[in-house]
Design a protein around this motif. Structure first.
Motif, PDB file in Angstrom:
ATOM      1  N   VAL A   3     -12.689 -27.931 -23.094  1.00 27.38           N
ATOM      2  CA  VAL A   3     -12.060 -27.914 -21.748  1.00 27.38           C
ATOM      3  C   VAL A   3     -10.486 -28.318 -22.134  1.00 27.38           C
ATOM      4  O   VAL A   3      -9.840 -27.672 -21.853  1.00 27.38           O
ATOM      5  N   LEU A   4     -10.209 -29.322 -22.987  1.00 29.45           N
ATOM      6  CA  LEU A   4      -8.955 -29.745 -23.186  1.00 29.45           C
ATOM      7  C   LEU A   4      -8.239 -28.917 -23.930  1.00 29.45           C
ATOM      8  O   LEU A   4      -6.941 -28.352 -23.512  1.00 29.45           O
ATOM      9  N   LEU A   5      -8.735 -27.990 -24.905  1.00 30.26           N
ATOM     10  CA  LEU A   5      -7.849 -27.055 -25.464  1.00 30.26           C
ATOM     11  C   LEU A   5      -7.423 -25.951 -24.686  1.00 30.26           C
ATOM     12  O   LEU A   5      -6.510 -25.369 -24.607  1.00 30.26           O
ATOM     13  N   THR A   6      -8.691 -25.371 -24.065  1.00 26.85           N
ATOM     14  CA  THR A   6      -8.537 -24.343 -22.893  1.00 26.85           C
ATOM     15  C   THR A   6      -7.377 -24.469 -21.911  1.00 26.85           C
ATOM     16  O   THR A   6      -6.420 -23.664 -21.755  1.00 26.85           O
ATOM     17  N   THR A   7      -7.259 -25.695 -21.489  1.00 28.01           N
ATOM     18  CA  THR A   7      -6.554 -26.211 -20.396  1.00 28.01           C
ATOM     19  C   THR A   7      -5.046 -26.518 -20.967  1.00 28.01           C
ATOM     20  O   THR A   7      -4.169 -25.872 -20.454  1.00 28.01           O
ATOM     21  N   ALA A   8      -4.929 -26.860 -22.235  1.00 30.92           N
ATOM     22  CA  ALA A   8      -3.601 -26.916 -22.792  1.00 30.92           C
ATOM     23  C   ALA A   8      -3.032 -25.524 -23.159  1.00 30.92           C
ATOM     24  O   ALA A   8      -1.969 -25.285 -22.986  1.00 30.92           O
ATOM     25  N   LEU A   9      -3.978 -24.641 -23.450  1.00 33.48           N
ATOM     26  CA  LEU A   9      -3.436 -23.427 -23.806  1.00 33.48           C
ATOM     27  C   LEU A   9      -3.019 -22.576 -22.625  1.00 33.48           C
ATOM     28  O   LEU A   9      -2.075 -21.753 -22.626  1.00 33.48           O
ATOM     29  N   LEU A  10      -3.730 -22.720 -21.444  1.00 38.72           N
ATOM     30  CA  LEU A  10      -3.301 -22.008 -20.161  1.00 38.72           C
ATOM     31  C   LEU A  10      -1.725 -22.779 -19.771  1.00 38.72           C
ATOM     32  O   LEU A  10      -1.221 -22.193 -19.368  1.00 38.72           O
ATOM     33  N   ALA A  11      -1.794 -24.247 -19.947  1.00 39.58           N
ATOM     34  CA  ALA A  11      -0.513 -24.635 -19.656  1.00 39.58           C
ATOM     35  C   ALA A  11       0.651 -24.115 -20.417  1.00 39.58           C
ATOM     36  O   ALA A  11       1.770 -23.871 -19.804  1.00 39.58           O
ATOM     37  N   VAL A  12       0.401 -23.979 -21.873  1.00 41.65           N
ATOM     38  CA  VAL A  12       1.508 -23.303 -22.677  1.00 41.65           C
ATOM     39  C   VAL A  12       1.673 -21.971 -22.224  1.00 41.65           C
ATOM     40  O   VAL A  12       2.972 -21.323 -22.031  1.00 41.65           O
ATOM     41  N   LEU A  13       0.634 -21.222 -22.078  1.00 36.61           N
ATOM     42  CA  LEU A  13       0.897 -19.797 -21.556  1.00 36.61           C
ATOM     43  C   LEU A  13       1.696 -19.612 -20.292  1.00 36.61           C
ATOM     44  O   LEU A  13       2.757 -18.872 -20.115  1.00 36.61           O
ATOM     45  N   GLY A  14       1.353 -20.669 -19.181  1.00 39.11           N
ATOM     46  CA  GLY A  14       2.045 -20.732 -17.905  1.00 39.11           C
ATOM     47  C   GLY A  14       3.386 -20.954 -18.015  1.00 39.11           C
ATOM     48  O   GLY A  14       4.375 -20.375 -17.520  1.00 39.11           O
ATOM     49  N   ALA A  15       3.929 -22.027 -19.130  1.00 35.39           N
ATOM     50  CA  ALA A  15       5.217 -22.404 -19.438  1.00 35.39           C
ATOM     51  C   ALA A  15       5.942 -21.055 -20.043  1.00 35.39           C
ATOM     52  O   ALA A  15       7.107 -20.854 -19.429  1.00 35.39           O
ATOM     53  N   VAL A  16       5.405 -20.537 -20.833  1.00 36.20           N
ATOM     54  CA  VAL A  16       6.183 -19.131 -21.527  1.00 36.20           C
ATOM     55  C   VAL A  16       6.377 -18.147 -20.295  1.00 36.20           C
ATOM     56  O   VAL A  16       7.521 -17.721 -20.341  1.00 36.20           O
ATOM     57  N   LEU A  17       5.259 -17.772 -19.883  1.00 31.56           N
ATOM     58  CA  LEU A  17       5.510 -16.977 -18.842  1.00 31.56           C
ATOM     59  C   LEU A  17       6.581 -17.271 -17.707  1.00 31.56           C
ATOM     60  O   LEU A  17       7.398 -16.307 -17.313  1.00 31.56           O
ATOM     61  N   LEU A  18       6.423 -18.628 -17.448  1.00 30.09           N
ATOM     62  CA  LEU A  18       7.537 -18.891 -16.229  1.00 30.09           C
ATOM     63  C   LEU A  18       8.867 -18.620 -16.930  1.00 30.09           C
ATOM     64  O   LEU A  18       9.675 -18.130 -16.105  1.00 30.09           O
ATOM     65  N   ILE A  19       9.118 -19.026 -18.188  1.00 32.56           N
ATOM     66  CA  ILE A  19      10.445 -19.051 -18.826  1.00 32.56           C
ATOM     67  C   ILE A  19      10.962 -17.603 -18.828  1.00 32.56           C
ATOM     68  O   ILE A  19      12.066 -17.111 -18.385  1.00 32.56           O
ATOM     69  N   ASN A  20       9.772 -16.740 -19.111  1.00 31.07           N
ATOM     70  CA  ASN A  20      10.187 -15.298 -19.492  1.00 31.07           C
ATOM     71  C   ASN A  20      10.425 -14.660 -17.968  1.00 31.07           C
ATOM     72  O   ASN A  20      11.340 -14.000 -17.925  1.00 31.07           O
ATOM     73  N   GLY A  21       9.498 -15.119 -17.002  1.00 29.76           N
ATOM     74  CA  GLY A  21       9.748 -14.546 -15.460  1.00 29.76           C
ATOM     75  C   GLY A  21      11.146 -14.932 -14.912  1.00 29.76           C
ATOM     76  O   GLY A  21      11.778 -14.112 -14.294  1.00 29.76           O
ATOM     77  N   LEU A  22      11.579 -16.229 -15.333  1.00 28.56           N
ATOM     78  CA  LEU A  22      12.983 -16.623 -14.841  1.00 28.56           C
ATOM     79  C   LEU A  22      13.823 -15.613 -15.296  1.00 28.56           C
ATOM     80  O   LEU A  22      15.045 -15.374 -14.802  1.00 28.56           O
ATOM     81  N   GLY A  23      13.857 -15.559 -16.550  1.00 30.34           N
ATOM     82  CA  GLY A  23      14.693 -14.789 -17.344  1.00 30.34           C
ATOM     83  C   GLY A  23      15.024 -13.447 -16.996  1.00 30.34           C
ATOM     84  O   GLY A  23      16.058 -12.928 -16.649  1.00 30.34           O
ATOM     85  N   ALA A  24      13.758 -12.836 -16.706  1.00 26.01           N
ATOM     86  CA  ALA A  24      13.766 -11.514 -16.200  1.00 26.01           C
ATOM     87  C   ALA A  24      14.445 -11.320 -14.765  1.00 26.01           C
ATOM     88  O   ALA A  24      15.020 -10.427 -14.419  1.00 26.01           O
TER      89      ALA A  24
END
Length: 312
Positions: A3-24
């Protein structure tokens, strides 16, 4: 730990997509064509190329999630849940205490199943928000026609995650060994993914658009393309090759030009496009969810029933 690992991966994915989306979004604000693409094709081309570069800088990794995420959930969340108890013999102690087998199963499977479903919905929300940053009239994002995007938005990610989790639990109960259960779960998830890759085209009877004059593609941009072919005046279906041979003498062979299309139409040929409109998006989402969950839950029920019956 899962559970902790999946939550962390989702948080990392969200951060990466947020940065990419803001750049776009910043790129779009500075480079959106002031006029339509017909009037200013150079500006439109620059904008499209730039948006594609922003999208695919992370899109290739995101595109693997429909396969990898359910497989990992099934193998690392579901498969060890029961197989580990049987393999280590801890079930002989755990299930002879005041907590009954039924209560243990309901708590473990139900609680983790709810967490898996929530995780799939969170993934769908994250990817949907990221894709929305790119969606514009000059760069439309087809949530329906792209099989990867279709399985990363809406309820389908949750259905894939939950069905993979239940599959893993079932294989763990049936094999009672962790590694074989994980291997079978990964194999079945891969077979299901590739088996259903193009399945949405068959979830309903497609609509038909007949093109009888020189015009653009009759299928809307946000639709799910199924097929296209030609018919003659009597409604007989022709492939592109058959129609090209029939018209080679009178219309030539360069079928990419409007002159060729106009000549073909003047000889009574019509181009037919089959597609599913965007209004069927949620219908197809629920259809795929049912295809995944009904057999998975049935198999899970058999496995749980087998687990609840003590061996003599």
């Amino acid at each position: 730990m899962q559970v902790l690992l999946t939550t962390a991966l989702l948080a990392v994915l969200g951060a990466v997509l947020l940065i990419n989306g803001l750049g776009a979004a910043g790129f779009a604000a500075q480079n959106t064509p002031a006029t339509d693409c017909v009037t200013d094709p150079d500006a439109c081309g620059t904008y499209t190329l730039g948006m594609m570069e922003w999208m695919w800088s992370v899109g290739e990794i995101v595109g693997w999630l429909p396969l990898l995420a359910p497989a990992m959930i099934g193998a690392f969340w579901g498969a060890p849940l029961l197989s580990r108890e049987f393999e280590h013999g801890t079930h002989q102690l755990t299930w002879t205490q005041s907590v009954t087998r039924r209560r243990w199963l309901v708590t473990k499977v139900g609680g983790l199943g709810a967490a898996v479903t929530l995780g799939g919905l969170v993934l769908g929300g994250i990817v949907n928000a990221w894709l929305a940053a790119f969606d514009s009239p000059a760069f439309p994002v087809n949530f329906f026609g792209n099989p990867n995007w279709f399985r990363l938005v809406g309820i389908v990610p949750a259905a894939w995650w939950l069905s993979a989790f239940v599959l893993g639990v079932a294989t763990g109960a049936l094999f009672r060994r962790t590694l074989p259960a994980m291997a079978v779960t990964l194999a079945v998830c891969a077979l299901a993914f590739f088996g259903l890759l193009r399945a949405p085209s068959f979830y309903a009877t497609p609509e038909r658009a007949v093109q009888a004059t020189v015009m653009d593609d009759p299928a809307p941009d946000d639709s799910l393309y199924v097929n296209s072919y030609w018919i003659d005046g009597d409604g007989v279906k022709y492939t592109s090759q058959e129609r090209e041979l029939a018209l080679a003498g009178s219309c030539g062979t360069d079928e990419t030009t409007k002159k060729y299309a106009k000549c073909a139409f003047s000889h009574g040929y019509r181009q037919v496009a089959e597609f599913h409109p965007a209004s069927r998006f949620w219908q197809f989402q629920w259809t795929e969810a049912g295809i995944l969950l009904i057999p998975a839950l049935a198999l899970g029920g058999v496995a749980v029933r087998r687990t609840l019956r003590p061996r003599i």
